[in-house]
Design a protein around this motif. Structure first.
Motif, short mmCIF file in Angstrom:
data_model
loop_
_atom_site.label_atom_id
_atom_site.label_comp_id
_atom_site.label_asym_id
_atom_site.label_seq_id
_atom_site.Cartn_x
_atom_site.Cartn_y
_atom_site.Cartn_z
N GLY A 154 0.64 5.23 6.27
CA GLY A 154 1.43 5.46 5.06
C GLY A 154 0.92 4.62 3.91
N CYS A 155 1.51 4.85 2.72
CA CYS A 155 1.02 4.13 1.55
C CYS A 155 2.12 4.04 0.50
N ASP A 156 2.22 2.88 -0.12
CA ASP A 156 3.21 2.67 -1.19
C ASP A 156 2.56 2.65 -2.57
N ARG A 157 1.28 3.00 -2.66
CA ARG A 157 0.57 2.82 -3.93
C ARG A 157 0.76 3.99 -4.91
N PHE A 158 0.99 5.17 -4.40
CA PHE A 158 1.25 6.34 -5.26
C PHE A 158 0.20 6.56 -6.34
N CYS A 159 -1.05 6.62 -5.95
CA CYS A 159 -2.08 7.07 -6.89
C CYS A 159 -1.70 8.50 -7.30
N TYR B 252 3.38 11.09 0.26
CA TYR B 252 4.38 12.13 0.54
C TYR B 252 4.24 12.66 1.97
N THR B 253 3.00 12.73 2.47
CA THR B 253 2.82 13.32 3.81
C THR B 253 2.88 12.27 4.92
N ARG B 254 2.49 11.05 4.62
CA ARG B 254 2.48 10.02 5.67
C ARG B 254 3.60 9.01 5.49
N GLY B 255 4.27 9.06 4.35
CA GLY B 255 5.43 8.20 4.15
C GLY B 255 5.07 6.79 3.72
N ALA B 256 6.07 5.90 3.80
CA ALA B 256 5.91 4.52 3.33
C ALA B 256 5.00 3.75 4.28
N GLU B 257 4.42 2.69 3.73
CA GLU B 257 3.53 1.83 4.50
C GLU B 257 4.23 1.25 5.72
N GLU B 258 3.57 1.35 6.85
CA GLU B 258 4.11 0.73 8.06
C GLU B 258 2.96 0.06 8.81
N SER B 259 3.15 -1.19 9.20
CA SER B 259 2.11 -1.90 9.95
C SER B 259 2.56 -2.11 11.39
N ARG B 260 1.65 -1.95 12.30
CA ARG B 260 2.00 -2.17 13.71
C ARG B 260 2.03 -3.67 14.00
N THR C 18 -13.02 0.07 14.94
CA THR C 18 -12.75 0.23 13.50
C THR C 18 -11.24 0.31 13.32
N LEU C 19 -10.70 -0.66 12.62
CA LEU C 19 -9.26 -0.68 12.36
C LEU C 19 -8.98 0.31 11.23
N LEU C 20 -7.99 1.17 11.46
CA LEU C 20 -7.73 2.25 10.51
C LEU C 20 -6.38 2.10 9.84
N GLY C 21 -6.32 2.57 8.62
CA GLY C 21 -5.06 2.67 7.91
C GLY C 21 -5.31 3.42 6.63
N GLN C 22 -4.30 4.13 6.13
CA GLN C 22 -4.49 4.80 4.84
C GLN C 22 -4.76 3.77 3.75
N ASN C 23 -4.12 2.62 3.89
CA ASN C 23 -4.40 1.49 2.99
C ASN C 23 -4.46 0.26 3.89
N THR D 286 -9.34 2.51 5.39
CA THR D 286 -9.86 2.47 4.04
C THR D 286 -9.07 1.47 3.23
N SER D 287 -9.71 0.83 2.30
CA SER D 287 -9.10 -0.29 1.59
C SER D 287 -8.82 0.06 0.13
N HIS D 288 -7.86 -0.65 -0.43
CA HIS D 288 -7.58 -0.55 -1.86
C HIS D 288 -8.00 -1.85 -2.52
#
Ligand code: SF4
Length: 458
Positions: A161-166, A173-181, A202-207, A243-245
């Motif tokens: 998920g991602c809270d950045r809203f580019c 909208y499709t993956r929802g708010a950021e959540e970390s395991r 490879t550690l993955l995350g939308q952000n 992927t990183s921001h």
């Protein structure tokens, strides 16, 4: 007898990881994952919403599956059709209105419910849809990586998920708010992957660099802290993340690039544009100079760091001067590889309804010019490795007899003859030739060391 499950995966590495987890969830319920759709009992399309006309492409693939099912039924067989991923999340119930023959629509946050959803189908329900953002975390409920072979290089999702809203992006909208395991869950899964043969994770995350999972000490761990803990994992030779921001490139993460040998000197850090006006319209919340400064600091920490990025050309309002600013930034930074696209509107995103959309002909011209520069930089980067000896992690056999394919620390694929080698070996390779997208090399003397070794790639 087990039922056969075929998952067709579209899009990014996170979907590759999700497909594996879906299979892990279904294997204990009598499914076996297969590589071909022809004889599958259940076909799931794990979709991606990033590319243009993503939903249209899914509907057209569904039409093909419908015909396949009709042929099966005519011959006395059957087929269950499911759609997962971001298109499933975005379309939801609407998917059944347009394609009522689909049996199952499941969003990315509810894969742990797949066995129950299939059970509902088996009991006679039709058109089951689950696109919730449930309170429970799917990661707590999905089994670990158990259903398939683990390669020398494995993915591990740590954040979603991602809270950045580019303004161009559908992910929030499709993956929802950021959540970390939680860090303990990530480290446990990493141990499982290494035990199963992975030497690179490879550690993955939308952000991914926004990671802030709970540590075993009860505190919030940053991605840098997580990587440091992972680096202590015996048997694991390489760590990457994507992927990183740029806004989340914290000091400790930059320092980690200099301090942790196992963290590979390759970073995908999307900038999207070199123009501050466009970056603002994209809601990226950083300026082009911020990106330059981050890169400077990363290169101070790790001088041989190779960079990759994403670019969007023709974003609404992008002027010729804005585009020139992007070209200048690319010239200045120098990228080892990059992904570049023409802007195309995603329904429901703010940019889709922005005024001053750029004409397609202009987008095409700008993209061609940018891609020519990026291709020249990638070619030059690969060429510069010719003559060097680099540690290469072997991943799989090549197309020719005795050929192996592996990757350098900089993520370049390398083809080499090594008939006695096997995937998972980390061997020194003399780079002899370069192509725009790959290298060719020769092994140094065999036998090669089997266990982990310290990387030395500068
Ligand atoms: S940071 Fe990445 S995932 Fe998040 S909204 Fe922006 S482009 Fe999308």
């Amino acid at each position: 007898m087990s039922k056969k499950l075929f998952i067709k995966t579209y899009g990014c590495q996170m979907n590759v990881y999700d497909s594996a987890r879906m299979a892990d969830a279904l294997v204990p319920h009598g499914y076996a994952r297969v590589d071909r759709s022809d004889d599958a009992d259940l076909i799931i399309l794990n979709t991606c919403h990033i590319r243009e006309k993503a939903a249209e492409k899914v509907y057209s693939e569904l039409g093909r599956l419908r015909q396949m099912r009709e042929r099966r039924r005519a011959a006395g067989g059957d087929l269950t059709i499911g759609v997962a991923g971001c298109v499933a999340q975005a379309e939801g119930e609407a998917m059944l209105e347009r394609a009522p023959f689909v049996d199952l629509v499941v969003g990315p946050q509810t894969y742990h419910r797949l066995p129950e959803l299939l059970h509902r189908l088996a009991r006679g329900s039709r058109g089951v849809v689950d696109t919730d953002f449930p309170l429970e975390s799917k990661f707590d409920l999905l089994p670990g990586p158990t259903s398939g072979p683990v390669g020398a290089s494995a993915f591990l999702t740590v954040q979603e998920g991602c809270d950045r809203f580019c303004t161009f992006c559908v992910v929030p909208y499709t993956r929802g708010a950021e959540e970390s395991r939680p860090a303990a869950a990530v480290l446990a899964e990493a141990r499982q992957l290494v035990a199963a043969g992975a030497r690179e994770i490879t550690l993955l995350g939308q952000n991914v660099n926004a990671y802030h999972g709970e540590g075993p000490d009860g505190r919030s761990w940053s991605l840098a802290r997580l990587i440091a803990a992972l680096a202590g994992q015996e048997g694991l030779a390489r760590i990457r993340y994507t992927t990183s921001h740029p806004r989340d490139m914290t000091d400790d993460l930059i320092d980690a690039h200099g301090a942790i040998d196992k963290l590979m000197p390759f970073l995908h850090l999307p900038v999207q544009s070199g123009s501050d006006a466009v970056l603002e319209a994209m809601n990226r919340r950083h300026r082009a100079d911020d990106y330059r400064q981050i890169v400077d600091r990363l290169r101070m920490a790790r001088p041989d760091l190779a960079l990759s990025s994403d670019f969007i050309v023709g974003f609404p309002g992008e002027s010729e001067a804005d585009f020139r600013a992007t070209m200048a930034l690319v010239q200045e930074i120098g990228f080892a590889q990059a992904f570049s696209f023409k802007y195309s509107p995603r329904p429901g995103t703010p940019a889709a309804s922005m005024r001053r959309q750029v004409k397609d002909a202009i987008k095409r011209e700008r993209l061609a010019e940018l891609q020519a520069l990026l291709a020249a930089q990638a070619t030059a980067f690969n060429q510069a490795t010719v003559g060097r000896v680099l540690p290469v992690l072997l991943e799989h056999a090549g197309r020719h007899d005795g050929q192996m394919v592996g990757r350098t620390p900089y993520l370049q694929p390398v083809h080499l003859q090594a008939p006695d080698a096997r995937p998972g070996m980390l061997i020194d390779v003399l780079i002899e030739d370069s192509q725009p997208h790959s290298l060719a090399g020769a092994t140094l003397a065999a036998p090669w060391p089997e266990p982990q070794r310290r990387e030395a790639c500068a």
